[in-house]
Structures are given as C-alpha cells and as structure tokens.
Scaffold this motif. Sequence first.
Motif, short mmCIF file in Angstrom:
data_model
loop_
_atom_site.label_atom_id
_atom_site.label_comp_id
_atom_site.label_asym_id
_atom_site.label_seq_id
_atom_site.Cartn_x
_atom_site.Cartn_y
_atom_site.Cartn_z
N ARG A 107 0.83 -1.21 0.00
CA ARG A 107 0.00 0.00 0.00
C ARG A 107 0.87 1.26 0.00
N GLU A 108 1.99 1.25 0.69
CA GLU A 108 2.88 2.41 0.69
C GLU A 108 3.44 2.65 -0.72
N SER A 109 3.78 1.57 -1.40
CA SER A 109 4.28 1.70 -2.78
C SER A 109 3.18 2.25 -3.69
N GLU A 110 1.95 1.78 -3.47
CA GLU A 110 0.83 2.22 -4.30
C GLU A 110 0.58 3.71 -4.16
N VAL A 111 0.54 4.19 -2.92
CA VAL A 111 0.24 5.62 -2.72
C VAL A 111 1.35 6.49 -3.28
N LEU A 112 2.60 6.02 -3.19
CA LEU A 112 3.70 6.81 -3.75
C LEU A 112 3.63 6.82 -5.27
N ARG A 126 6.69 14.84 -2.05
CA ARG A 126 7.39 14.91 -3.33
C ARG A 126 8.76 14.24 -3.24
N GLN A 127 9.47 14.50 -2.14
CA GLN A 127 10.79 13.91 -2.03
C GLN A 127 10.71 12.41 -1.80
N ALA A 128 9.68 11.95 -1.10
CA ALA A 128 9.50 10.52 -0.89
C ALA A 128 9.33 9.81 -2.23
N VAL A 129 8.56 10.41 -3.12
CA VAL A 129 8.36 9.84 -4.45
C VAL A 129 9.68 9.82 -5.21
N SER A 130 10.43 10.93 -5.18
CA SER A 130 11.70 11.02 -5.90
C SER A 130 12.69 9.99 -5.38
N THR A 131 12.78 9.85 -4.05
CA THR A 131 13.74 8.92 -3.46
C THR A 131 13.37 7.48 -3.78
N ALA A 132 12.07 7.14 -3.65
CA ALA A 132 11.62 5.77 -3.95
C ALA A 132 11.86 5.44 -5.41
N ILE A 192 -9.51 5.83 -5.61
CA ILE A 192 -8.92 4.77 -6.42
C ILE A 192 -8.67 3.51 -5.58
N LEU A 193 -8.16 3.71 -4.36
CA LEU A 193 -7.78 2.58 -3.51
C LEU A 193 -8.87 2.15 -2.54
N GLY A 194 -9.99 2.89 -2.54
CA GLY A 194 -11.11 2.52 -1.70
C GLY A 194 -10.86 2.63 -0.21
N CYS A 195 -10.23 3.71 0.21
CA CYS A 195 -9.99 3.93 1.64
C CYS A 195 -10.12 5.41 1.94
N SER A 196 -9.98 5.78 3.19
CA SER A 196 -10.15 7.18 3.59
C SER A 196 -8.90 8.00 3.27
N GLU A 197 -9.09 9.31 3.24
CA GLU A 197 -7.95 10.20 3.01
C GLU A 197 -6.97 10.10 4.18
N ARG A 198 -7.50 9.88 5.37
CA ARG A 198 -6.65 9.72 6.54
C ARG A 198 -5.73 8.52 6.39
N THR A 199 -6.25 7.44 5.82
CA THR A 199 -5.44 6.24 5.59
C THR A 199 -4.35 6.51 4.56
N ILE A 200 -4.70 7.26 3.51
CA ILE A 200 -3.72 7.61 2.49
C ILE A 200 -2.58 8.40 3.12
N ASN A 201 -2.91 9.40 3.91
CA ASN A 201 -1.90 10.23 4.56
C ASN A 201 -1.04 9.40 5.52
N PHE A 202 -1.67 8.42 6.16
CA PHE A 202 -0.96 7.54 7.08
C PHE A 202 0.12 6.75 6.34
N HIS A 203 -0.25 6.18 5.20
CA HIS A 203 0.71 5.39 4.42
C HIS A 203 1.82 6.26 3.83
N ILE A 204 1.47 7.45 3.40
CA ILE A 204 2.48 8.36 2.85
C ILE A 204 3.45 8.78 3.95
N ALA A 211 5.79 5.86 4.63
CA ALA A 211 6.77 5.70 3.54
C ALA A 211 7.82 6.80 3.62
N SER A 212 7.41 8.03 3.89
CA SER A 212 8.35 9.15 3.99
C SER A 212 9.33 8.92 5.13
#
Length: 255
Positions: A196-201, A241-247, A216-228, A231-232
């Motif tokens: 899920r962390e890879s998906e949100v990134l 943005r930097q998490a995406v660039s680094t990954a 898209i992923l069928g979950c709450s915005e709070r859950t999305i922010n949690f995974h991001i 991952a960060s």
Amino acid sequence: MGDIHGNKNEDIFFKSSVEEVLDDFSVLTKESHRRDWECNLRKVLRRIGYDSYLVSLGSSTTSDPFNRIMTNYPSEWLRRYKEENFIKVDPILRHCRQHFVPLFWGRARRRARGKSTEFWKARERYGLLQGVSIPLRCSEMDGSLNVSRYINPVHEFDDDPNGPLSKLFMLTPFILEGLQKHLSKPGELQCSLTVRESEVLRWSGVGKTTWEMSRILGCSERTINFHIANASRKLGSFSRRQAVSTALAQGLISL
C-alpha cells in the motif's frame, strides 16, 4: 593610519563571518536521524543560495548513480532519466567518476556535442539550468554533490569570497562527513515499503491528490496520509514529493 585600521576592521568582519558560517555548517557533522540531517542540509543550502540538490555517496564498484542518494530533484526528471537511459551519456556522472575538480553546468552545456546536448536540454526543462557538481571521494566510496540555483545566465557564478559558490566549497567537507554517517551505513537506505505504501507513492508520483487516491484505492484520506507518512519516514524524506523522488531513484517504485 586610517587605511590600516580599515583593513583590520575588514579582517575582523571577515573572520567573524567565516566563523559564523562554519558554526552554521557544523550541524551537519553531528549525530542525528537521517531525516533530520537532510532537513538541516536543505536549510543550509537554501541559506547560501541553492534550491535544488542531489548528493550521493556509494560503493565505487556499482554502476547505479542512484545507489545511495538524497535529493529534491523533480521526480519527473528522475523518471525520464531512467526511461531514456541517460546514464549512458550523463557527462556529470562521467566527470565526477574521473575528476576531483567541480563541473560547472553552464560551461559543460556549451561544450556538449551529440547525445550530451540532449541530456542538458532535457534537464533544463525541469529547472536544472545553472549549477555545479562537485565530486566526492571517501575510502572505497564515491559520489557527488550537485546543486542548482536561479541566477542570471550571463553571470553563472561570481568570485566573491563570501558568495554562494565559495560557501558551497566550504560546506563540502561538512557534507562529506555527514554523508559517511547517513549514506554509508549498511542498509541505511535499503528500506522495505509495504504494497500500500508503494501504491500511494506511485499514484502521488503521477499527480493524484489524496482525495483521488482514496477513491482509487477505496480507503479514507486519513489512511492515504498515514501510508504516505510511513513511507516518507522509512525513506528519510521530509515531503511527499521527495519521498516519491527517493523511492523512484532507488528503484522501489516505477511510474
């Protein structure tokens, strides 16, 4: 007599200025969490006039320039670099592996021929126009410090002893000492992202908002922010943005 006193006053001011600058830089030599260290690096670079950066230090035996990096370069540029296999023509990478002297982008761009010209033109579309790359060496590791800033293209860099370029050269050994502690540790950057962390990134990397990803992923915005956020933290990044660039640079995701 007045001239003598004037010179003394200037010397005192310059000494004080240098000491203040070095004290500011010393924060990078202290033990800290990798994320905090990079946050300090970003602040120091901005204070001396540089907005975009990529620093690397890794095994000299690897052919991957993104082996161990810290960067806030646009993820779009990093993706394009990989897709178009710019590693084969990258004059910055070649220079930093063969030399110890810095490479000034503007001068290198004017001397470029063939495929190298395409490389420089592509970078400029992502704001990487004027800057400098400084080769780094430490034991069996090598890498580079790459920075850019917005300046008048007619005057790439000045020779002011208190200017951004002079301060950057003063800063380099402080960065190198810090990198040894944060990029050279075995497994320091070899983190494991959940599915899920890879998906949100990945979705964030193609421009989707938190709300769009939640649909898209069928979950709450709070859950999305949690995974991001998770991952960060794992990637040692201080922004989405930097998490995406680094990954992306580390090959943990693809867009």
